[in-house]
Design a protein around this motif. Structure first.
Motif: not given
Length: 148
Positions: A22-46
């Motif tokens: 029950a404690a296991a989580a579903d975590l979403t990481i987006k693949m973006l053309n542009k994000g907080a760290d610039g162009l071509m990023v995963f968010e969150p990256a860490v």
């Protein structure tokens, strides 16, 4: 009496297993053309995850995939590789540091670092970044500094 003690112990074990699931989580990481760290990023990256969590790498625009980087995952973990423009779902069970990349944009630094529990293989992952393209190496250095 022995039978009731066995039943109590078995029931307690089942409850502990259910609580862990029950404690296991579903975590979403987006693949973006542009994000907080610039162009071509995963968010969150860490991402800090727990063993048993499920990662969802979701493309938000065309031309992205997510895949593990060889030599940058805990030993014995089979490499996961997603299909272009499709969600990649990975359940992480082994503690350590996992590095994912978008293959078409790896040279542009499109990488993500997932820490699952203890970062037991961090030194090996840091050493392996020397083989990464310069932009990916720069981002990985910063991201890995946030892993403890």
């Amino acid at each position: 009496m022995l039978k009731s003690r066995f039943l109590v112990t078995a029931a307690a074990g089942l409850l502990l297993m259910a609580a862990g699931q029950a404690a296991a989580a579903d975590l979403t990481i987006k693949m973006l053309n542009k994000g907080a760290d610039g162009l071509m990023v995963f968010e969150p990256a860490v991402v800090k995850a727990k063993p048993g969590d499920t990662l969802h790498f979701v493309p938000t625009s065309p031309s992205h995939n997510a895949e593990m980087v060889a030599g940058m995952v805990p030993g014995g973990v089979p490499l996961a590789k997603g299909v272009m423009n499709k969600e990649l779902v990975v359940k992480v069970t082994k503690p350590g540091v996992y590095v994912f990349k978008c293959n078409p944009h790896y040279a542009m630094g499109m990488v993500a670092v997932i820490q699952v529990g203890a970062a037991s293989n961090k030194a090996a992952v840091v050493a392996a970044t020397a083989a990464a393209p310069p932009q990916a190496r720069r981002r990985l250095t910063g991201y890995l500094a946030r892993v403890n």
